[in-house]
Design a protein around this motif. Structure first.
Motif, PDB file in Angstrom:
ATOM      1  N   ILE A 460       0.851  -1.190   0.000  1.00  0.00           N
ATOM      2  CA  ILE A 460       0.000   0.000   0.000  1.00  0.00           C
ATOM      3  C   ILE A 460       0.884   1.236   0.000  1.00  0.00           C
ATOM      4  O   ILE A 460       1.801   1.355   0.816  1.00  0.00           O
ATOM      5  CB  ILE A 460      -0.928   0.024   1.232  1.00  0.00           C
ATOM      6  N   SER A 464      -2.231   6.614  -1.131  1.00  0.00           N
ATOM      7  CA  SER A 464      -3.585   6.063  -1.179  1.00  0.00           C
ATOM      8  C   SER A 464      -4.396   6.367   0.068  1.00  0.00           C
ATOM      9  O   SER A 464      -5.610   6.209   0.061  1.00  0.00           O
ATOM     10  CB  SER A 464      -3.529   4.548  -1.384  1.00  0.00           C
ATOM     11  N   ILE A 465      -3.753   6.789   1.164  1.00  0.00           N
ATOM     12  CA  ILE A 465      -4.501   6.972   2.407  1.00  0.00           C
ATOM     13  C   ILE A 465      -4.365   8.371   3.000  1.00  0.00           C
ATOM     14  O   ILE A 465      -5.027   8.668   3.993  1.00  0.00           O
ATOM     15  CB  ILE A 465      -4.069   5.936   3.463  1.00  0.00           C
ATOM     16  N   GLU A 467      -4.721  12.301   3.894  1.00  0.00           N
ATOM     17  CA  GLU A 467      -5.773  13.309   3.852  1.00  0.00           C
ATOM     18  C   GLU A 467      -5.245  14.493   3.050  1.00  0.00           C
ATOM     19  O   GLU A 467      -4.293  15.156   3.441  1.00  0.00           O
ATOM     20  CB  GLU A 467      -6.133  13.748   5.275  1.00  0.00           C
ATOM     21  N   LEU A 623       3.547   2.011   3.082  1.00  0.00           N
ATOM     22  CA  LEU A 623       3.194   2.215   4.484  1.00  0.00           C
ATOM     23  C   LEU A 623       4.267   1.651   5.417  1.00  0.00           C
ATOM     24  O   LEU A 623       4.484   2.193   6.502  1.00  0.00           O
ATOM     25  CB  LEU A 623       1.838   1.568   4.781  1.00  0.00           C
ATOM     26  N   MET A 655      -0.862  12.250   7.113  1.00  0.00           N
ATOM     27  CA  MET A 655      -1.199  10.899   7.549  1.00  0.00           C
ATOM     28  C   MET A 655      -0.807  10.742   9.007  1.00  0.00           C
ATOM     29  O   MET A 655       0.328  11.028   9.387  1.00  0.00           O
ATOM     30  CB  MET A 655      -0.467   9.873   6.683  1.00  0.00           C
ATOM     31  N   MET A 659      -4.257   6.418  11.159  1.00  0.00           N
ATOM     32  CA  MET A 659      -4.648   6.170   9.768  1.00  0.00           C
ATOM     33  C   MET A 659      -3.783   5.091   9.145  1.00  0.00           C
ATOM     34  O   MET A 659      -4.270   4.217   8.415  1.00  0.00           O
ATOM     35  CB  MET A 659      -4.537   7.464   8.968  1.00  0.00           C
ATOM     36  N   LEU A 660      -2.505   5.125   9.429  1.00  0.00           N
ATOM     37  CA  LEU A 660      -1.575   4.157   8.857  1.00  0.00           C
ATOM     38  C   LEU A 660      -1.879   2.746   9.366  1.00  0.00           C
ATOM     39  O   LEU A 660      -1.970   1.800   8.575  1.00  0.00           O
ATOM     40  CB  LEU A 660      -0.156   4.581   9.217  1.00  0.00           C
ATOM     41  N   GLN A 662      -4.673   1.592  10.676  1.00  0.00           N
ATOM     42  CA  GLN A 662      -5.984   1.156  10.224  1.00  0.00           C
ATOM     43  C   GLN A 662      -5.945   0.685   8.775  1.00  0.00           C
ATOM     44  O   GLN A 662      -6.582  -0.301   8.408  1.00  0.00           O
ATOM     45  CB  GLN A 662      -7.001   2.284  10.381  1.00  0.00           C
ATOM     46  N   ALA A 663      -5.181   1.383   7.949  1.00  0.00           N
ATOM     47  CA  ALA A 663      -5.074   0.993   6.539  1.00  0.00           C
ATOM     48  C   ALA A 663      -4.429  -0.372   6.399  1.00  0.00           C
ATOM     49  O   ALA A 663      -4.857  -1.198   5.588  1.00  0.00           O
ATOM     50  CB  ALA A 663      -4.278   2.043   5.771  1.00  0.00           C
ATOM     51  N   GLU A 666      -7.176  -3.032   7.810  1.00  0.00           N
ATOM     52  CA  GLU A 666      -8.428  -3.205   7.090  1.00  0.00           C
ATOM     53  C   GLU A 666      -8.234  -3.688   5.665  1.00  0.00           C
ATOM     54  O   GLU A 666      -9.124  -4.296   5.085  1.00  0.00           O
ATOM     55  CB  GLU A 666      -9.213  -1.893   7.080  1.00  0.00           C
ATOM     56  N   ARG A 667      -7.104  -3.389   5.059  1.00  0.00           N
ATOM     57  CA  ARG A 667      -6.935  -3.762   3.668  1.00  0.00           C
ATOM     58  C   ARG A 667      -6.208  -5.082   3.503  1.00  0.00           C
ATOM     59  O   ARG A 667      -6.015  -5.538   2.420  1.00  0.00           O
ATOM     60  CB  ARG A 667      -6.179  -2.650   2.913  1.00  0.00           C
TER      61      ARG A 667
END
Length: 667
Positions: A460, A464-465, A467, A623, A655, A659-660, A662-663, A666-667
């Motif tokens: 990732i 892509s993540i 803000e 990431l 970021m 956020m990092l 969680q990405a 979840e992915r």
């Protein structure tokens, strides 16, 4: 006698306790491969024993209790039995669950995943007992399900029981539970390789050598015990010997597309059923499943139970196209509704049967069109099973291994790869569906933040993540520039030093509140100074005016004389007003004063409450690389920009550590 027993316990107990304590300390290390492998063998044996006992009890009750001519032969029951048995049996099961404490009702694969990742694989024995009894009862009354769901629960419990009985650390208990899961799948289907990959893909969600070897040995033990008791045959009596040709590729793609759509629809019905029956009492949910099973089973008895006998008929092309279509649709609807209503039975066997019927339907159609020989109907049946399993569970390797072991034909690998990959992509990427167990947990409001085999931090990119609604200012800056940066209401305000390096970030709400406070306070102070200065000027003017009035000479001319000389009469009041207008100061221009405050007052964003230290990161990083930067710089926020080019490159996004993480999860 008591003294003798105490002495024996002292002789053997102390060395045993010391050995177990050393074992615990050794198993806490990540490289205790030999010890955990041997314990995994024991866990696999315990799991296989429970699964074999479960199967023997179920098949014995089916044959000797219901009087069936063979296991799963519900077609032989009278029609009224096929109607009433599921309804009354599900009502009894629902009432029994209604009387149980809420915590003891949690059974099945979803329960195993939750306990594995959130509670250190601690499987309560009460839930395992409920799963054993309820699983046998649910399958005995003809509910559409499978043995593998209860088997997975019992297998995970076996590993957990062994680990916690020895007081082992949680890392070893988790591995032993995974060993139990692999052994359970292996014993249920006689597919040891599929058991290994299923445990790693679906439950453990991690591929490491430390988990691979114990799980492999445990799965082998499960298959060995199952073949000893039930024989070396696989669960399905399907034999194929097929050589793939190029013209079959479009057909395989079509099969993958159809099954991918059906898998997505299956998961959608499961999610919708859970959402609609969320508030129902447990007895009502179970009874509803029994009613649906009884009504459909009255007309289509092939859908009752696990359905292995029906799968064999499909592979042998002994059913008509019309019957195949009816069975496929009925099983698809009933199985998804049953899973959504939360019955304590397995979910893999119905998925395999649905895929088998869909693949068999396509194979039978091609056979009737003289496109393939009769033996190839079984080939498409097995491909459908693998594709449906892979797409529904999002476990492609386990599905591929199952196809290989069920067919014992290496020629099936390439076509199975095509159908499994296409069906999985259609379900996940076209329809946006994740695996069945993840969907069930999410629909039950139990989002599982566990590891994922689909993506990790190396797959990732930062871009892509991040803000992207950001603005930036230099530190320090005046209020005018600060306000300008806040005009578009960015999510984050990035603060940079004189060298254009990121110092930190502030959320919009905190930055706006700080600006309003500083600006209002500065404007108030400026207005107070301006009013004080104006008051001082007014006082000086008044003093000067009074001094001038005192020094002016008194007039001695008479009014008549002055009037006759000037030819006109001058009004004293007009003269006074004119003098006052000339001497009066203009009022304070608040707009100009506010502009002056914005330009002159400096603000240090680093002193604002809500300021977070940050560091720059290359926007092209992954990431994992971003995590490394975050650790090295000891910050919780990263500011992404294109650093490989000009150092003056603009900010692209922000970021946070949350956020990092969680990405990645979840992915």
């Amino acid at each position: 006698m008591t003294a003798l027993l105490a002495r024996i316990q002292d002789w053997f107990g102390r060395p045993l306790n010391r050995f177990i304590e050393r074992l615990r300390l050794r198993l806490a290390q990540p490289d205790a491969l030999l010890q955990v492998t041997l314990l995994g063998l024991i866990a696999g044996l315990l799991a296989a024993l429970l699964v074999v006992a479960f199967r023997l009890a179920l098949e014995g009750l089916q044959v000797y209790g219901l009087g069936l001519p063979g296991a799963e032969r519900y077609e032989s029951l009278p029609a009224e039995w096929r109607l009433l048995l599921p309804i009354l049996g599900a009502l009894v099961l629902g009432l029994a669950f209604h009387l149980l404490p809420f915590g003891m009702r949690n059974v099945g694969v979803g329960h195993v995943i939750i306990r594995f990742h959130r509670f250190g694989a601690d499987m309560p024995w009460q839930n395992a007992v409920v799963q054993f009894v309820a699983g046998i009862w649910g399958l005995l009354i003809g509910l559409t399900g499978g043995r593998e769901g209860p088997g997975i629960h019992l297998g995970a419990f076996s590993g957990s029981l062994l680990g916690h009985s020895l007081g082992l650390p949680n890392n070893s208990v988790r591995t032993l539970s995974g060993c139990g899961v692999a052994a359970a799948i292996s014993a249920a289907f006689n597919t040891p390789l599929a058991g290994v990959i299923f445990a790693l893909e679906v439950v453990i969600k991690q591929y490491t050598l430390a988990s691979f070897l114990p799980v492999i040995l445990a799965s082998s033990m499960g298959a060995l015990l199952a073949t000893t008791v039930f024989g070396p045959e696989t669960l399905f009596t399907i034999e194929i010997h097929h050589q793939m040709s190029f013209w079959e590729v479009p057909t395989l793609l079509a099969l993958g597309l159809i099954i991918g759509a059906m898998a997505a629809g299956y998961i959608q019905i499961v999610e919708g059923t859970i959402a609609r029956s969320w508030d129902w009492p447990v007895w009502a949910r179970f009874t509803a499943a029994g009613v649906a099973t009884g009504i459909i089973g009255f007309w289509v008895p092939e859908i009752l139970g696990i359905g292995h006998d029906t799968t064999d008929l499909v592979a042998a092309a002994e059913l008509t196209l019309g019957a195949l279509l009816i069975i496929a649709v009925a099983k698809w609807l009933l199985a998804s509704v049953t899973v959504g209503l939360g019955l304590p039975i397995g979910t893999i066997a119905p998925v395999l049967m649905i895929g088998a019927v869909v693949g068999g339907t396509l194979g039978s159609l091609l056979y009737r069109l003289d496109q393939i020989p009769l033996n190839d109907v079984a080939f498409y049946t097995v491909l459908g099973m693998g594709a449906m399993m892979g797409a529904t569970l999002q476990a492609p390797l386990a599905a591929l291994a199952a196809v290989l072991e069920l067919t014992s034909d290496t020629g099936a690998i390439l076509p199975a790869m095509i159908t499994i990959v296409v069906s999985g992509l259609v379900s996940r990427m076209v329809f946006g569906k994740s695996g069945l167990y993840d969907a069930i947990l999410r629909a039950n409001d139990q989002q599982m933040p566990g590891p994922s085999l689909w993506f990790n931090g190396d797959n990732i990119g930062v871009s892509s993540i991040i803000e992207r609604r950001v603005a930036e200012v230099n530190c320090p800056c005046n209020l005018a520039r600060f306000e300008q940066a806040l005009e578009e209401k960015p999510a984050w305000l990035v603060i940079r030093d004189e060298h254009r390096q990121a110092m930190g970030v502030i959320r919009y709400a905190a930055a706006r509140a700080a600006f309003d406070h500083v600006f209002n306070q500065a404007l108030f102070d400026a207005q107070a100074r301006a009013e004080a200065e104006q008051a001082a000027r007014d006082s000086e003017v008044q003093v000067e005016a009074e001094a001038g009035a005192d020094e002016a000479p008194e007039s001695t001319a008479s009014p008549a004389h002055d009037s006759s000389e000037a030819g006109e009469r001058v009004e004293p009041s007009d003269t006074t007003e004119a003098a006052s207008e000339e001497q009066a100061e203009p009022g304070i221009d608040m707009e100009a004063l506010a502009d002056q405050v914005r330009e002159e007052v400096l603000v240090d964003p680093a002193e604002i409450s809500g300021f977070y230290r940050a560091a720059d990161v290359e926007v092209g990083y992954t990431l994992t690389q971003a995590q490394r930067v975050m650790r090295e710089e000891d910050v919780g926020v990263l500011v992404a920009r294109r650093m490989l080019g000009s150092p003056q490159a603009r900010t692209l996004g922000v970021m946070t550590a949350a956020m990092l993480e969680q990405a990645i999860v979840e992915r």
